[in-house]
Design an enzyme around this catalytic site. Sequence first.
Site, PDB file in Angstrom:
ATOM      1  N   GLY A  73      63.553   6.095  83.361  1.00  0.00           N
ATOM      2  CA  GLY A  73      62.478   5.300  82.369  1.00  0.00           C
ATOM      3  C   GLY A  73      62.470   3.836  83.348  1.00  0.00           C
ATOM      4  O   GLY A  73      61.442   3.212  83.292  1.00  0.00           O
ATOM      5  N   THR A  74      63.724   3.276  83.582  1.00  0.00           N
ATOM      6  CA  THR A  74      63.977   2.028  84.271  1.00  0.00           C
ATOM      7  C   THR A  74      62.654   1.714  85.454  1.00  0.00           C
ATOM      8  O   THR A  74      61.959   0.956  85.547  1.00  0.00           O
ATOM      9  CB  THR A  74      64.996   1.616  84.360  1.00  0.00           C
ATOM     10  OG1 THR A  74      65.611   1.599  83.066  1.00  0.00           O
ATOM     11  CG2 THR A  74      65.215   0.084  84.954  1.00  0.00           C
ATOM     12  N   ASN A 153      61.903   1.185  70.846  1.00  0.00           N
ATOM     13  CA  ASN A 153      63.063   1.785  70.853  1.00  0.00           C
ATOM     14  C   ASN A 153      64.168   1.352  69.730  1.00  0.00           C
ATOM     15  O   ASN A 153      64.978   2.014  69.331  1.00  0.00           O
ATOM     16  CB  ASN A 153      63.721   1.683  72.238  1.00  0.00           C
ATOM     17  CG  ASN A 153      63.817   0.377  72.933  1.00  0.00           C
ATOM     18  OD1 ASN A 153      62.794  -0.274  73.221  1.00  0.00           O
ATOM     19  ND2 ASN A 153      64.992  -0.106  73.218  1.00  0.00           N
ATOM     20  N   GLN A 181      60.289   6.409  74.226  1.00  0.00           N
ATOM     21  CA  GLN A 181      60.594   6.799  73.226  1.00  0.00           C
ATOM     22  C   GLN A 181      59.498   7.565  72.402  1.00  0.00           C
ATOM     23  O   GLN A 181      59.287   7.839  71.225  1.00  0.00           O
ATOM     24  CB  GLN A 181      60.859   5.446  72.260  1.00  0.00           C
ATOM     25  CG  GLN A 181      62.201   4.816  72.894  1.00  0.00           C
ATOM     26  CD  GLN A 181      63.421   5.656  72.745  1.00  0.00           C
ATOM     27  OE1 GLN A 181      63.578   6.448  71.789  1.00  0.00           O
ATOM     28  NE2 GLN A 181      64.471   5.131  73.391  1.00  0.00           N
ATOM     29  N   CYS A 327      70.723  -6.274  72.423  1.00  0.00           N
ATOM     30  CA  CYS A 327      69.627  -5.652  73.056  1.00  0.00           C
ATOM     31  C   CYS A 327      70.143  -4.365  73.829  1.00  0.00           C
ATOM     32  O   CYS A 327      69.484  -3.315  74.053  1.00  0.00           O
ATOM     33  CB  CYS A 327      68.723  -6.519  73.740  1.00  0.00           C
ATOM     34  SG  CYS A 327      69.724  -7.697  74.745  1.00  0.00           S
TER      35      CYS A 327
HETATM   36  C1  LIG Z   1      61.578   2.188  75.536  1.00  0.00           C
HETATM   37  C2  LIG Z   1      62.477   2.540  76.899  1.00  0.00           C
HETATM   38  N1  LIG Z   1      61.957   2.042  78.032  1.00  0.00           N
HETATM   39  C3  LIG Z   1      62.852   2.561  79.134  1.00  0.00           C
HETATM   40  C4  LIG Z   1      64.165   2.664  79.123  1.00  0.00           C
HETATM   41  C5  LIG Z   1      64.877   2.900  79.975  1.00  0.00           C
HETATM   42  O1  LIG Z   1      65.017   4.602  80.437  1.00  0.00           O
HETATM   43  P1  LIG Z   1      66.257   4.841  81.264  1.00  0.00           P
HETATM   44  O2  LIG Z   1      67.308   5.041  80.503  1.00  0.00           O
HETATM   45  O3  LIG Z   1      65.871   6.334  81.675  1.00  0.00           O
HETATM   46  O4  LIG Z   1      66.120   3.949  82.644  1.00  0.00           O
HETATM   47  C6  LIG Z   1      64.305   2.969  77.654  1.00  0.00           C
HETATM   48  C7  LIG Z   1      65.814   3.373  77.422  1.00  0.00           C
HETATM   49  O5  LIG Z   1      66.686   2.894  76.523  1.00  0.00           O
HETATM   50  C8  LIG Z   1      63.554   2.838  76.501  1.00  0.00           C
HETATM   51  O6  LIG Z   1      64.007   3.027  75.225  1.00  0.00           O
END
Ligand SMILES: Cc1ncc(COP(=O)(O)O)c(C=O)c1O
Length: 390
Positions: A73-74, A153, A181, A327
């Site tokens: 996600g990042t 989240n 999420q 956080c």
């Molecule tokens: C809303 C949201 N965006 C992005 C991320 C990041 O995803 P990832 O852990 O796959 O990098 C998270 C993970 O905590 C998240 O909850």
Amino acid sequence: MDRKIYLDNAATTYVSSEVLNEMMPCFNALYGNAGSLHSFGRSAMAIIDKARDRVKEAINANKSTEIYFTSGGTEADNMAILGVAHAYSNKGKHIITSQIEHHAVLNACRELEQEGFEVTYLPVDKHGLVSLPDLLHAIRKDTTLISIMAVNNEVGTIQNVKSIAKIAHDYDIIFHTDAVQAIGQIKIDVQDMEIDLLSISGHKIHGPKGVGALYVKSGIRFDPITFGGNQERGKRSGTENVPGIAGLGKAVELATKNYLITNKKLKNIRDYFLDKLAENVEYYQINGHMHQKSNAILNISFYGIEGESLLMLLDLAGICVSTGSACTSKALEPSHVLKAMNIPEDIAQGSIRFSFGTNISKADVDYVIEELAKAVGKLRAISPIQAGRI
Ligand SMILES: Cc1ncc(COP(=O)(O)O)c(C=O)c1O
């Protein structure tokens, strides 16, 4: 005490057996590099194509080529924000986001500020909702991108994504949403919701960690942020994580296919939890929207105590939760989300996030509430603050 109850599904989830089955052959029998021209390579590419089709179907994208696989996600958030901002910088250098985004979005915006972009961080109301008049007010001639998350989240609040996307398009602005999420929690249809870019992560939906996807509507330009072998049509270089991608494809398919059943189960267990909590614990508040929220996430502030101490006592009883006040669970600053929702710092400090999975039974909830009531009682007995006075 061997009992373990995992109530931290917003942090990560277990990999489901269906997903694992999909991934296993990619580690040995089908270990080819998807970039190779021979049969091993072609088999690996076929696995990636299948996963791409599955993601496309799940979110109702128009074409499979609108899906780009990432390391999570990042990276999907970074690619969307930096990529679009850079590609459209000759049109303008102003971005709009909200104060309650994940740090994958917030820190990408901070990076853009270093490069000379301007970013408006929209406030939210006490429920965690972005106001549409505020959004309209923030729009400028040089705004190129609006990025607002679908489901928060920490508190689970669901934004009015479709209305936000509509406003963006009325002003010819590109709209990105972090749906990490949201997948499996709410119905996502990128065409109906007019979403231009959307981020997904595998490990929040019973898929593997370290893999995600970014949907980019065809016609939207974005510059790559990684450079190398030009995989993913030149937008995301690096040898493809074939097992991860296979797992992600299956996880997204299952999460979206089962979302109504999953939600019903989660709502039942969440409501049972709330009833039991009301019967057994005093002096707390629920943070986040009461109705427009994910059924998987409950953020609760227990007055007069520290969230970290409560987390530790619950952990000793085998119950795994997150603090709402940090956080990342290792950072002790108050949560930027609760702060943006105007929750006083002492109340934010006593907050815990319970995030449910469908494997939690009512008997598990009974146990959690019993231990929670004991832990809250213990901490309040040694707290200088009287909970009832807050
Ligand atoms: C809303 C949201 N965006 C992005 C991320 C990041 O995803 P990832 O852990 O796959 O990098 C998270 C993970 O905590 C998240 O909850």
